[in-house]
Design a protein around this motif. Structure first.
Motif, PDB file in Angstrom:
ATOM      1  N   SER A 124       5.796   4.997  -6.487  1.00 35.74           N
ATOM      2  CA  SER A 124       5.403   4.161  -7.614  1.00 35.74           C
ATOM      3  C   SER A 124       4.707   2.887  -7.134  1.00 35.74           C
ATOM      4  CB  SER A 124       6.630   3.806  -8.458  1.00 35.74           C
ATOM      5  OG  SER A 124       6.277   2.915  -9.492  1.00 35.74           O
ATOM      6  N   ILE A 125       5.280   2.230  -6.117  1.00 36.68           N
ATOM      7  CA  ILE A 125       4.686   1.011  -5.568  1.00 36.68           C
ATOM      8  C   ILE A 125       3.382   1.336  -4.853  1.00 36.68           C
ATOM      9  CG2 ILE A 125       5.037  -0.956  -4.038  1.00 36.68           C
ATOM     10  CD1 ILE A 125       6.784  -0.972  -6.524  1.00 36.68           C
ATOM     11  N   GLN A 126       3.364   2.474  -4.180  1.00 32.68           N
ATOM     12  CA  GLN A 126       2.147   2.915  -3.492  1.00 32.68           C
ATOM     13  C   GLN A 126       0.985   3.035  -4.472  1.00 32.68           C
ATOM     14  OE1 GLN A 126       1.045   7.217  -2.082  1.00 32.68           O
ATOM     15  NE2 GLN A 126       2.478   6.381  -0.581  1.00 32.68           N
ATOM     16  N   LEU A 127       1.244   3.665  -5.617  1.00 36.00           N
ATOM     17  CA  LEU A 127       0.193   3.818  -6.622  1.00 36.00           C
ATOM     18  C   LEU A 127      -0.211   2.465  -7.200  1.00 36.00           C
ATOM     19  CD1 LEU A 127      -1.664   5.465  -8.426  1.00 36.00           C
ATOM     20  CD2 LEU A 127       0.275   5.847  -9.963  1.00 36.00           C
ATOM     21  N   LYS A 128       0.768   1.596  -7.442  1.00 34.25           N
ATOM     22  CA  LYS A 128       0.457   0.271  -7.976  1.00 34.25           C
ATOM     23  C   LYS A 128      -0.434  -0.506  -6.999  1.00 34.25           C
ATOM     24  CE  LYS A 128       4.694  -0.273 -10.735  1.00 34.25           C
ATOM     25  NZ  LYS A 128       4.025  -0.235 -12.047  1.00 34.25           N
ATOM     26  N   TYR A 129      -0.156  -0.386  -5.704  1.00 32.65           N
ATOM     27  CA  TYR A 129      -0.950  -1.087  -4.692  1.00 32.65           C
ATOM     28  C   TYR A 129      -2.397  -0.564  -4.696  1.00 32.65           C
ATOM     29  CZ  TYR A 129      -1.198  -3.925  -0.399  1.00 32.65           C
ATOM     30  OH  TYR A 129      -1.474  -4.909   0.527  1.00 32.65           O
ATOM     31  N   VAL A 130      -2.536   0.762  -4.672  1.00 31.88           N
ATOM     32  CA  VAL A 130      -3.876   1.361  -4.662  1.00 31.88           C
ATOM     33  C   VAL A 130      -4.630   1.029  -5.947  1.00 31.88           C
ATOM     34  CG1 VAL A 130      -5.099   3.570  -4.762  1.00 31.88           C
ATOM     35  CG2 VAL A 130      -3.330   3.194  -3.033  1.00 31.88           C
ATOM     36  N   ALA A 131      -3.933   1.112  -7.081  1.00 29.15           N
ATOM     37  CA  ALA A 131      -4.579   0.810  -8.368  1.00 29.15           C
ATOM     38  C   ALA A 131      -5.024  -0.640  -8.426  1.00 29.15           C
ATOM     39  CB  ALA A 131      -3.619   1.118  -9.515  1.00 29.15           C
ATOM     40  N   CYS A 132      -4.218  -1.530  -7.864  1.00 36.12           N
ATOM     41  CA  CYS A 132      -4.577  -2.954  -7.830  1.00 36.12           C
ATOM     42  C   CYS A 132      -5.815  -3.166  -6.963  1.00 36.12           C
ATOM     43  CB  CYS A 132      -3.398  -3.755  -7.294  1.00 36.12           C
ATOM     44  SG  CYS A 132      -3.726  -5.526  -7.112  1.00 36.12           S
ATOM     45  N   MET A 133      -5.852  -2.545  -5.790  1.00 38.94           N
ATOM     46  CA  MET A 133      -6.975  -2.754  -4.876  1.00 38.94           C
ATOM     47  C   MET A 133      -8.271  -2.159  -5.403  1.00 38.94           C
ATOM     48  SD  MET A 133      -5.552  -2.335  -0.974  1.00 38.94           S
ATOM     49  CE  MET A 133      -5.114  -0.610  -1.201  1.00 38.94           C
ATOM     50  N   ASN A 140     -14.263  -6.603  -1.456  1.00 39.45           N
ATOM     51  CA  ASN A 140     -13.758  -7.369  -0.318  1.00 39.45           C
ATOM     52  C   ASN A 140     -12.384  -6.801   0.026  1.00 39.45           C
ATOM     53  OD1 ASN A 140     -12.734  -9.254   1.512  1.00 39.45           O
ATOM     54  ND2 ASN A 140     -13.841 -10.946   0.551  1.00 39.45           N
ATOM     55  N   PRO A 141     -12.342  -5.727   0.811  1.00 43.31           N
ATOM     56  CA  PRO A 141     -11.091  -4.988   1.034  1.00 43.31           C
ATOM     57  C   PRO A 141      -9.962  -5.825   1.617  1.00 43.31           C
ATOM     58  CG  PRO A 141     -12.979  -3.706   1.774  1.00 43.31           C
ATOM     59  CD  PRO A 141     -13.488  -5.077   1.469  1.00 43.31           C
ATOM     60  N   ASP A 142     -10.260  -6.678   2.604  1.00 42.08           N
ATOM     61  CA  ASP A 142      -9.199  -7.492   3.203  1.00 42.08           C
ATOM     62  C   ASP A 142      -8.584  -8.443   2.174  1.00 42.08           C
ATOM     63  OD1 ASP A 142      -9.439  -6.355   5.696  1.00 42.08           O
ATOM     64  OD2 ASP A 142     -10.817  -7.885   6.461  1.00 42.08           O
ATOM     65  N   GLU A 143      -9.440  -9.092   1.414  1.00 41.96           N
ATOM     66  CA  GLU A 143      -8.954 -10.074   0.439  1.00 41.96           C
ATOM     67  C   GLU A 143      -8.122  -9.407  -0.644  1.00 41.96           C
ATOM     68  OE1 GLU A 143     -10.726 -13.239  -2.846  1.00 41.96           O
ATOM     69  OE2 GLU A 143     -12.018 -12.515  -1.223  1.00 41.96           O
ATOM     70  N   ILE A 144      -8.600  -8.271  -1.172  1.00 44.77           N
ATOM     71  CA  ILE A 144      -7.867  -7.629  -2.265  1.00 44.77           C
ATOM     72  C   ILE A 144      -6.577  -7.006  -1.756  1.00 44.77           C
ATOM     73  CG2 ILE A 144      -8.939  -5.342  -2.163  1.00 44.77           C
ATOM     74  CD1 ILE A 144      -8.133  -7.369  -5.330  1.00 44.77           C
ATOM     75  N   ALA A 145      -6.562  -6.553  -0.503  1.00 46.38           N
ATOM     76  CA  ALA A 145      -5.316  -6.022   0.067  1.00 46.38           C
ATOM     77  C   ALA A 145      -4.263  -7.124   0.151  1.00 46.38           C
ATOM     78  CB  ALA A 145      -5.578  -5.425   1.446  1.00 46.38           C
ATOM     79  N   GLU A 146      -4.699  -8.334   0.506  1.00 47.01           N
ATOM     80  CA  GLU A 146      -3.770  -9.470   0.578  1.00 47.01           C
ATOM     81  C   GLU A 146      -3.287  -9.863  -0.819  1.00 47.01           C
ATOM     82  OE1 GLU A 146      -3.605 -14.161   2.060  1.00 47.01           O
ATOM     83  OE2 GLU A 146      -5.382 -12.920   2.484  1.00 47.01           O
ATOM     84  N   ILE A 147      -4.204  -9.973  -1.759  1.00 43.99           N
ATOM     85  CA  ILE A 147      -3.846 -10.369  -3.123  1.00 43.99           C
ATOM     86  C   ILE A 147      -2.852  -9.374  -3.731  1.00 43.99           C
ATOM     87  CG2 ILE A 147      -4.726 -10.596  -5.490  1.00 43.99           C
ATOM     88  CD1 ILE A 147      -7.319 -11.713  -4.244  1.00 43.99           C
ATOM     89  N   CYS A 148      -3.149  -8.088  -3.604  1.00 42.57           N
ATOM     90  CA  CYS A 148      -2.277  -7.065  -4.199  1.00 42.57           C
ATOM     91  C   CYS A 148      -0.941  -6.991  -3.473  1.00 42.57           C
ATOM     92  CB  CYS A 148      -2.975  -5.713  -4.168  1.00 42.57           C
ATOM     93  SG  CYS A 148      -4.454  -5.632  -5.211  1.00 42.57           S
TER      94      CYS A 148
END
Length: 222
Positions: free
Chosen positions: A120-129, A135-143
């Motif tokens: 569930s968290i995995q999907l939320k992380y991917v959906a957020c990114m 900007n993959p690094d920035e969105i990975a940090e934000i999410c």
């Protein structure tokens, strides 16, 4: 038993067997695809990080369905899409549909999927990114901060050989699809592309999945 009687018996038996076979092969297509509420339907999503259609499907259909019927589906994410894997002299490089930025974003997604064990968290992380992967690094940090997940190990993974190995495996799975990928995202239901047409899945995932249950799960009607 005389020959005439024997012939009649053989004909009756043959017609009976033919009738059973005819009945089985002419059952409505949805009869064999109905699932019990105790079953879980597995959705495998083959996507890519900068694909607009992938973004729409994951954020507008897949994630909401997970929220509505979490006890009745499992989700497997395969980030790769229409990429190509090239190996030379022990080095792995990728050519992606949306250039190098997408290859790197795919690697981050692969590292998230590898390290975040809660589906569930995995999907939320991917959906957020995937909402903003420019900007993959920035969105990975934000999410990561939004979900209380340490993003640093994920970004370290994405820059190491491990990410290439993970993405290579996703590529092998994607290229092994039968029929092969023609559109991204491609979705398998319980390991098959035959239970529902892709066009139907992409148009209304909830309706498609809920129709596969003999009894509609709570959450399908709201």
């Amino acid at each position: 038993m005389n020959c005439r009687y024997r012939a009649v018996v053989i004909i009756v038996i043959t017609l009976s067997i033919w009738g059973v076979i005819h009945f089985i092969y002419n059952l409505p297509s949805d009869v064999s695809s109905k699932f019990d509420l105790t079953d879980k339907i597995k959705l495998t999503v083959y996507y890519e990080a900068l694909c607009t259609d992938s973004k729409f499907f994951i954020t507008r259909q897949l994630a909401p369905l997970q929220d509505k019927i979490p006890d009745h589906i499992t989700i497997e994410l395969v980030p790769y899409g229409k990429a190509v894997t090239i190996e030379s002299a022990g080095t792995i490089i990728f050519q992606c549909q949306h250039d190098e930025l997408e290859c790197y974003a795919n690697k981050i997604h692969a590292c998230v999927i590898d390290s975040v064990t809660d589906p569930s968290i995995q999907l939320k992380y991917v959906a957020c990114m995937i909402k903003n992967n420019q900007n993959p690094d920035e969105i990975a940090e934000i999410c990561g901060k939004q979900l209380n997940i340490d993003h640093l190990p994920i970004l370290i993974c994405a820059k190491e050989d491990k990410a290439s190995q993970l993405l290579k495996k996703h590529g092998e799975r994607t290229h092994a699809l039968n029929p092969p990928v023609s559109f991204i995202p491609t979705i398998e239901i319980n390991g098959s592309q035959d239970l529902a047409p892709l066009s139907k899945i992409l148009k209304n995932l909830k309706q498609t999945v809920c129709s596969l249950f003999e009894t509609r799960p709570t959450g399908c009607d709201n």
